[in-house]
Design a protein around this motif. Sequence first.
Motif, PDB file in Angstrom:
ATOM      1  N   GLY A 223      -4.006   2.214  -2.806  1.00 55.71           N
ATOM      2  CA  GLY A 223      -3.818   3.646  -2.581  1.00 55.71           C
ATOM      3  C   GLY A 223      -3.228   4.268  -3.830  1.00 55.71           C
ATOM      4  O   GLY A 223      -2.609   3.577  -4.645  1.00 55.71           O
ATOM      5  N   VAL A 224      -3.437   5.577  -3.990  1.00 50.90           N
ATOM      6  CA  VAL A 224      -2.906   6.219  -5.201  1.00 50.90           C
ATOM      7  C   VAL A 224      -1.442   6.611  -5.025  1.00 50.90           C
ATOM      8  O   VAL A 224      -0.633   6.451  -5.941  1.00 50.90           O
ATOM      9  CB  VAL A 224      -3.799   7.405  -5.657  1.00 50.90           C
ATOM     10  N   GLY A 225      -1.077   7.124  -3.848  1.00 49.07           N
ATOM     11  CA  GLY A 225       0.311   7.540  -3.613  1.00 49.07           C
ATOM     12  C   GLY A 225       1.210   6.318  -3.491  1.00 49.07           C
ATOM     13  O   GLY A 225       0.898   5.389  -2.758  1.00 49.07           O
TER      14      GLY A 225
ATOM     15  N   ARG B 129       0.950  14.412   1.382  1.00 46.44           N
ATOM     16  CA  ARG B 129       1.842  13.599   2.206  1.00 46.44           C
ATOM     17  C   ARG B 129       2.517  14.534   3.201  1.00 46.44           C
ATOM     18  O   ARG B 129       2.843  15.677   2.860  1.00 46.44           O
ATOM     19  CB  ARG B 129       2.930  12.919   1.351  1.00 46.44           C
TER      20      ARG B 129
ATOM     21  N   ARG C  69     -13.093   2.982   0.146  1.00 46.29           N
ATOM     22  CA  ARG C  69     -12.143   1.904   0.457  1.00 46.29           C
ATOM     23  C   ARG C  69     -12.533   0.621  -0.290  1.00 46.29           C
ATOM     24  O   ARG C  69     -11.677  -0.145  -0.716  1.00 46.29           O
ATOM     25  CB  ARG C  69     -12.074   1.689   1.971  1.00 46.29           C
TER      26      ARG C  69
ATOM     27  N   SER D 229      -9.330   9.310   2.405  1.00 43.94           N
ATOM     28  CA  SER D 229     -10.070   8.376   1.531  1.00 43.94           C
ATOM     29  C   SER D 229     -10.941   7.419   2.356  1.00 43.94           C
ATOM     30  O   SER D 229     -11.518   6.473   1.796  1.00 43.94           O
ATOM     31  CB  SER D 229      -9.089   7.560   0.680  1.00 43.94           C
TER      32      SER D 229
ATOM     33  N   SER E 273       0.854  -1.192   0.000  1.00 44.89           N
ATOM     34  CA  SER E 273       0.000   0.000   0.000  1.00 44.89           C
ATOM     35  C   SER E 273       0.882   1.231   0.000  1.00 44.89           C
ATOM     36  O   SER E 273       2.111   1.135   0.147  1.00 44.89           O
ATOM     37  CB  SER E 273      -0.883   0.015   1.253  1.00 44.89           C
TER      38      SER E 273
ATOM     39  N   HIS F 179      -4.956  10.627   8.864  1.00 41.80           N
ATOM     40  CA  HIS F 179      -4.815  10.137   7.477  1.00 41.80           C
ATOM     41  C   HIS F 179      -6.073   9.367   7.041  1.00 41.80           C
ATOM     42  O   HIS F 179      -6.012   8.187   6.695  1.00 41.80           O
ATOM     43  CB  HIS F 179      -3.566   9.245   7.355  1.00 41.80           C
TER      44      HIS F 179
ATOM     45  N   LEU G 131     -10.713   7.428  -5.572  1.00 45.09           N
ATOM     46  CA  LEU G 131     -10.806   8.090  -4.262  1.00 45.09           C
ATOM     47  C   LEU G 131     -10.868   9.606  -4.363  1.00 45.09           C
ATOM     48  O   LEU G 131     -10.874  10.313  -3.360  1.00 45.09           O
ATOM     49  CB  LEU G 131      -9.643   7.654  -3.359  1.00 45.09           C
TER      50      LEU G 131
HETATM   51  C1  8YV Z   1      -4.677   5.445   1.709  1.00 42.24           C
HETATM   52  C2  8YV Z   1      -3.613   7.428   0.503  1.00 42.24           C
HETATM   53  O1  8YV Z   1      -5.241   5.543   2.976  1.00 42.24           O
HETATM   54  O2  8YV Z   1      -4.250   6.705  -1.636  1.00 42.24           O
HETATM   55  C3  8YV Z   1      -3.403   7.276  -0.952  1.00 42.24           C
HETATM   56  O3  8YV Z   1      -2.363   7.762  -1.446  1.00 42.24           O
HETATM   57  O4  8YV Z   1      -2.866   8.064   1.166  1.00 42.24           O
HETATM   58  C4  8YV Z   1      -4.799   6.821   1.144  1.00 42.24           C
HETATM   59  O5  8YV Z   1      -5.897   6.763   0.279  1.00 42.24           O
HETATM   60  C5  8YV Z   1      -3.337   4.830   1.795  1.00 42.24           C
HETATM   61  O6  8YV Z   1      -2.630   4.811   0.609  1.00 42.24           O
HETATM   62  C6  8YV Z   1      -3.473   3.403   2.239  1.00 42.24           C
HETATM   63  O7  8YV Z   1      -2.334   3.035   2.852  1.00 42.24           O
END
Ligand code: 8YV
Length: 320
Positions: A80-82, A239, A295, A289, A57, A286, A105
């Motif tokens: 997750g996107v990041g 972030r 989720r 999302s 993740s 955090h 998200l």
């Molecule tokens: C998630 C996030 O909670 O998508 C992302 O970049 O920071 C959040 O949506 C995270 O990535 C899950 O660990």
Amino acid sequence: MTTQPTSLPELWMAGPLAPDLIAQIETRYRVHRGWTIDDPAAYLREHGAAIRGIATSGRFGATRERMAQLPALEAIISYGVGYDPIDIDAAKALGLQVSNTPGVLDDCVADTALALMLAVSRRICEADRFVRSGAWPTTGFGLGQRMSGKRCGIVGLGNIGLQIARRAEGFGMQVAYHNRRARPDAPAHYRYVADLVTLARESDYLVLVVPGGAATRHMIDAEVLAALGQQAYIINVARGTVVDETALVEALQAGRIAGAGLDVFEHEPQVPEALFAMDNVVLLPHIASGTHETRQAMADLFLANLDGWFDERRLVTPVF
Ligand code: 8YV
Ligand code: NAP
């Protein structure tokens, strides 16, 4: 590790994903739960040769060292996107596939950004604490700052940034943004500002939604915060690393900015203690999302990438 048929594709799971998602993954894959293993290097010398995927993740990532311990590794599938904690250079050098979960998200993260903007400038959390304290019958509560009609500066007008901009427009706000390059497809009335300090100077809310990682580390520094000024707010749903947190705490302590709405921190889950005593900050763990719907959509896209690779050798949302 639960007992599963050995013919299933094997995955190294870097950290505990949501229990429901793990249960779904385990119907089709043999999962090595990395976070429960005391000596991963020794474990992988014995079992690593059969592992073809890393399930991870935006929190747990994947290091160059871990990739090198998995000689049969094909793909890194991230929730997750990041993906800043995934060593993308190492993955490319090793010829690995990498996927994330973009797009699904955007609404909820944008909603959270707007919630933070309203909460911090209209003093919503502080007012709630005031009522709960029993103080209302004996004293009044002070005024906040108007949000409608103000200037919203967005740092990172990407998928999520665009949704923040749309919502800000709903509040009659003027939108300006800073990316490395102007977006040719952005609405013409979103003003591109090439210089970040200038954008800060011209914003009442500076909303951060760029990727993390080395390129954006501490891009919000003392100079940007000073330019933002005493009447303006910083909102971070990107972030923690994007902000020089020490400079932020100092700016808040000195009253150089009006306040901050923060969903992310430099050393999560650690939050600078100095922030706890401040009423002009709103602090979230955090959760931008963090709705059931989003989720689930992220989990579905994660599984589509996982199955896409191992069934058809095709990722739905590749990172590169
Ligand atoms: C998630 C996030 O909670 O998508 C992302 O970049 O920071 C959040 O949506 C995270 O990535 C899950 O660990
Ligand atoms: P995206 O669509 O890729 O948008 C990122 C934007 O940032 C792009 O417009 C990009 O434009 C800009 N950008 C990238 N590097 C930059 C730099 N060095 N300087 C200035 N601008 C830069 O990504 P997204 O889906 O909107 O997500 C953005 C980030 O939000 C994610 O990477 C993640 O870290 C964070 N996020 C946080 C949460 C949370 O729970 N708090 C949830 C989801 C996402 P240019 O390429 O033109 O510079």
